[in-house]
Write an enzyme that holds these catalytic residues in place. Sequence first.
Site, PDB file in Angstrom:
ATOM      1  N   HIS A  47       0.822  -1.217   0.000  1.00 30.85           N
ATOM      2  CA  HIS A  47       0.000   0.000   0.000  1.00 30.85           C
ATOM      3  C   HIS A  47       0.859   1.271   0.000  1.00 30.85           C
ATOM      4  O   HIS A  47       0.428   2.308   0.478  1.00 30.85           O
ATOM      5  CB  HIS A  47      -0.970   0.025   1.188  1.00 30.85           C
ATOM      6  CG  HIS A  47      -2.105  -0.955   1.055  1.00 30.85           C
ATOM      7  ND1 HIS A  47      -3.345  -0.572   0.579  1.00 30.85           N
ATOM      8  CD2 HIS A  47      -2.194  -2.273   1.321  1.00 30.85           C
ATOM      9  CE1 HIS A  47      -4.147  -1.651   0.576  1.00 30.85           C
ATOM     10  NE2 HIS A  47      -3.476  -2.690   1.013  1.00 30.85           N
ATOM     11  N   ASP A  49       2.170   2.482  -2.905  1.00 30.52           N
ATOM     12  CA  ASP A  49       2.155   3.135  -4.227  1.00 30.52           C
ATOM     13  C   ASP A  49       1.283   4.388  -4.279  1.00 30.52           C
ATOM     14  O   ASP A  49       1.741   5.437  -4.690  1.00 30.52           O
ATOM     15  CB  ASP A  49       1.821   2.157  -5.364  1.00 30.52           C
ATOM     16  CG  ASP A  49       0.457   1.509  -5.228  1.00 30.52           C
ATOM     17  OD1 ASP A  49      -0.124   1.554  -4.120  1.00 30.52           O
ATOM     18  OD2 ASP A  49      -0.029   0.950  -6.230  1.00 30.52           O
ATOM     19  N   GLY A 136      -7.311 -13.417 -11.764  1.00 35.68           N
ATOM     20  CA  GLY A 136      -7.982 -12.742 -10.641  1.00 35.68           C
ATOM     21  C   GLY A 136      -7.389 -13.113  -9.297  1.00 35.68           C
ATOM     22  O   GLY A 136      -8.058 -13.044  -8.270  1.00 35.68           O
ATOM     23  N   LEU A 139      -2.137 -11.742  -9.185  1.00 38.19           N
ATOM     24  CA  LEU A 139      -0.831 -11.984  -9.813  1.00 38.19           C
ATOM     25  C   LEU A 139      -0.726 -11.268 -11.160  1.00 38.19           C
ATOM     26  O   LEU A 139       0.165 -11.525 -11.952  1.00 38.19           O
ATOM     27  CB  LEU A 139      -0.591 -13.495  -9.966  1.00 38.19           C
ATOM     28  CG  LEU A 139      -0.596 -14.287  -8.650  1.00 38.19           C
ATOM     29  CD1 LEU A 139      -0.463 -15.782  -8.903  1.00 38.19           C
ATOM     30  CD2 LEU A 139       0.526 -13.815  -7.719  1.00 38.19           C
ATOM     31  N   SER A 141      -2.732 -11.090 -14.005  1.00 40.13           N
ATOM     32  CA  SER A 141      -3.025 -11.671 -15.317  1.00 40.13           C
ATOM     33  C   SER A 141      -3.526 -10.571 -16.252  1.00 40.13           C
ATOM     34  O   SER A 141      -3.317 -10.649 -17.462  1.00 40.13           O
ATOM     35  CB  SER A 141      -4.053 -12.794 -15.200  1.00 40.13           C
ATOM     36  OG  SER A 141      -5.318 -12.303 -14.833  1.00 40.13           O
ATOM     37  N   GLU A 174      -5.946  -0.172 -19.135  1.00 39.72           N
ATOM     38  CA  GLU A 174      -6.647  -0.691 -17.948  1.00 39.72           C
ATOM     39  C   GLU A 174      -7.438   0.421 -17.247  1.00 39.72           C
ATOM     40  O   GLU A 174      -8.568   0.225 -16.830  1.00 39.72           O
ATOM     41  CB  GLU A 174      -5.659  -1.367 -16.983  1.00 39.72           C
ATOM     42  CG  GLU A 174      -6.369  -2.059 -15.829  1.00 39.72           C
ATOM     43  CD  GLU A 174      -5.722  -3.362 -15.368  1.00 39.72           C
ATOM     44  OE1 GLU A 174      -4.823  -3.886 -16.057  1.00 39.72           O
ATOM     45  OE2 GLU A 174      -6.139  -3.875 -14.316  1.00 39.72           O
ATOM     46  N   ASP A 186       1.999  -3.036 -11.762  1.00 41.87           N
ATOM     47  CA  ASP A 186       1.766  -4.311 -12.442  1.00 41.87           C
ATOM     48  C   ASP A 186       2.407  -4.315 -13.820  1.00 41.87           C
ATOM     49  O   ASP A 186       3.155  -5.222 -14.183  1.00 41.87           O
ATOM     50  CB  ASP A 186       0.256  -4.572 -12.608  1.00 41.87           C
ATOM     51  CG  ASP A 186      -0.445  -4.723 -11.275  1.00 41.87           C
ATOM     52  OD1 ASP A 186       0.246  -4.684 -10.238  1.00 41.87           O
ATOM     53  OD2 ASP A 186      -1.681  -4.855 -11.264  1.00 41.87           O
ATOM     54  N   TYR A 235      -9.865  -1.879   0.547  1.00 45.09           N
ATOM     55  CA  TYR A 235      -8.872  -1.122  -0.208  1.00 45.09           C
ATOM     56  C   TYR A 235      -9.286   0.343  -0.277  1.00 45.09           C
ATOM     57  O   TYR A 235      -8.494   1.248  -0.026  1.00 45.09           O
ATOM     58  CB  TYR A 235      -8.740  -1.710  -1.617  1.00 45.09           C
ATOM     59  CG  TYR A 235      -7.614  -1.113  -2.411  1.00 45.09           C
ATOM     60  CD1 TYR A 235      -6.327  -1.619  -2.303  1.00 45.09           C
ATOM     61  CD2 TYR A 235      -7.831  -0.036  -3.259  1.00 45.09           C
ATOM     62  CE1 TYR A 235      -5.287  -1.076  -3.020  1.00 45.09           C
ATOM     63  CE2 TYR A 235      -6.796   0.523  -3.981  1.00 45.09           C
ATOM     64  CZ  TYR A 235      -5.527  -0.002  -3.862  1.00 45.09           C
ATOM     65  OH  TYR A 235      -4.510   0.544  -4.569  1.00 45.09           O
TER      66      TYR A 235
HETATM   67  P1  ADP Z   1      -5.420 -10.171 -11.836  1.00 47.84           P
HETATM   68  O1  ADP Z   1      -4.792  -9.151 -12.686  1.00 47.84           O
HETATM   69  O2  ADP Z   1      -4.979 -10.108 -10.415  1.00 47.84           O
HETATM   70  O3  ADP Z   1      -5.307 -11.568 -12.359  1.00 47.84           O
HETATM   71  P2  ADP Z   1      -7.780  -8.761 -12.629  1.00 47.84           P
HETATM   72  O4  ADP Z   1      -9.195  -8.769 -12.139  1.00 47.84           O
HETATM   73  O5  ADP Z   1      -7.063  -7.475 -12.671  1.00 47.84           O
HETATM   74  O6  ADP Z   1      -6.981  -9.843 -11.761  1.00 47.84           O
HETATM   75  O7  ADP Z   1      -7.743  -9.361 -14.095  1.00 47.84           O
HETATM   76  C1  ADP Z   1      -8.347 -10.606 -14.368  1.00 47.84           C
HETATM   77  C2  ADP Z   1      -9.136 -10.516 -15.665  1.00 47.84           C
HETATM   78  O8  ADP Z   1      -8.230 -10.502 -16.793  1.00 47.84           O
HETATM   79  C3  ADP Z   1     -10.008 -11.716 -15.887  1.00 47.84           C
HETATM   80  O9  ADP Z   1     -11.256 -11.566 -15.250  1.00 47.84           O
HETATM   81  C4  ADP Z   1     -10.136 -11.720 -17.411  1.00 47.84           C
HETATM   82  O10 ADP Z   1     -11.106 -10.781 -17.814  1.00 47.84           O
HETATM   83  C5  ADP Z   1      -8.770 -11.218 -17.872  1.00 47.84           C
HETATM   84  N1  ADP Z   1      -7.879 -12.359 -18.170  1.00 47.84           N
HETATM   85  C6  ADP Z   1      -6.719 -12.666 -17.580  1.00 47.84           C
HETATM   86  N2  ADP Z   1      -6.143 -13.774 -18.113  1.00 47.84           N
HETATM   87  C7  ADP Z   1      -6.976 -14.175 -19.094  1.00 47.84           C
HETATM   88  C8  ADP Z   1      -6.974 -15.276 -20.021  1.00 47.84           C
HETATM   89  N3  ADP Z   1      -5.983 -16.173 -20.041  1.00 47.84           N
HETATM   90  N4  ADP Z   1      -8.002 -15.371 -20.885  1.00 47.84           N
HETATM   91  C9  ADP Z   1      -9.007 -14.467 -20.885  1.00 47.84           C
HETATM   92  N5  ADP Z   1      -9.070 -13.430 -20.038  1.00 47.84           N
HETATM   93  C10 ADP Z   1      -8.084 -13.276 -19.137  1.00 47.84           C
HETATM   94 MG    MG Z   2      -5.036  -7.034 -12.509  1.00 47.30          MG
END
Ligand code: ADP
Ligand code: MG
Length: 401
Positions: A47, A49, A136, A139, A141, A174, A186, A235
């Site tokens: 926290h 940032d 989600g 990490l 994604s 984003e 990130d 948060y």
């Molecule tokens: P985090 O970044 O922590 O994983 P977020 O909520 O910020 O969580 O992002 C997750 C979202 O990114 C998912 O709900 C989906 O919409 C998208 N996403 C991530 N990886 C994939 C994937 N392999 N295929 C499709 N959508 C993805």
């Molecule tokens: Mg994310």
Amino acid sequence: MSQSFEQRRGQKSVDEWASDVSLILDGNTNEGIRASAPGRVEFIGNHTDYNGGWVLGATIDRRVEVVLQRRSDRQIRLQSEAAVPPVEVPLGSVERQSGEWAWANYILGMVEVLQGEGMTIESGFDLRVGSTLPVGAGLSSSAALELASGAALSEAYGGEFLRRDLVRMAQRAENEFVGVPCGLLDQAVVALGGADRLVRLDARSEATAAVPFPPETGIWIFRTHQAHALSESGYQERHDEARAVRERLRELLGNEEAEYLVDVSPSQLEEVKRELSKTLYRRARHVVTEHRRTQRVVQLLKAGRRAAAGRLLFASHESSRVNYENSTEALDFVVDRLAEQEGVLGARLTGAGFGGAAMAWTRAGYGEEQAHEVAGAYADRFGMELETLACRPAPGLYVWT
Ligand code: ADP
Ligand code: MG
């Protein structure tokens, strides 16, 4: 030759990097442009940032990979191996998707931002997504998907972007297209990280730097699978409290230059402790000490002093628990078990907190057996599974050219 990804070329050849990871999607690279981006974990700097402080992040060896093929028409067709429906939109009218199609926004956002930056996407394309990164899970994604897609698009349509340009573009995608007000961490870690380093972000200046990741050490992630809803309201509450105490400290210290909470020193905070509510004092205490712990960890890593750096990870957790109050019984339990184990240099909650995950920084000898011991104790205590992920810092964003 284009100047894009010049940092990548300077560090390590693409082929070397490609051999570091297995291909996630089937098919050979001649069929299209392939790009890959890792997930990331917050190593320390909890926290800090949005308070103008330092954060240290590491890439992990779980990745999102995309393959892009140009089409002769003007359709964009997006497909993922994750359990989400394919999305098809015409290039001329890229609009924000909702519901089960919302996953496409991370890619469509990059399409919009790259075009806004002057890159011409003159044809439609097919883009397939594969991933070994939990979605989600805190990490990143989302950042991995943005950057892998952005790099593939840039390569396909001749975007002359630097890696750091893509970092900003992904953040904008984003923020503006997906609608998540995330900071820069990130995207910066995903794009600039590497197997041999951590990435330091100074949230005030948005400057990044590489910090050596000690060889023969690893990272374990322990996911509690606890509620996410709480994490959002918690948060927001911390965000508001941090702003409130910053305003109050400005008045009390007469320090108009204190743009961020981290501008207040620990001793200045102690001077006015009595004037603050217990809660606001604690919130400020966490932020000002966590920022300085992060700075100290950077120094210690550069000096090769692992044990001392590891102790500060435990101190970070303790401050989150007591002062920021964003830990949970489950996270405390995991960190306490880790503290008792041989081979654990440091451990702490990672990310927003209020559930989510803890991480451990471990020596080479630490393995499955010890991680399962923690998971076993967790199952006995909470009657729930603790998911364990063995990770190590991994190559950042790259494209096969
Ligand atoms: P985090 O970044 O922590 O994983 P977020 O909520 O910020 O969580 O992002 C997750 C979202 O990114 C998912 O709900 C989906 O919409 C998208 N996403 C991530 N990886 C994939 C994937 N392999 N295929 C499709 N959508 C993805
Ligand atoms: Mg994310």
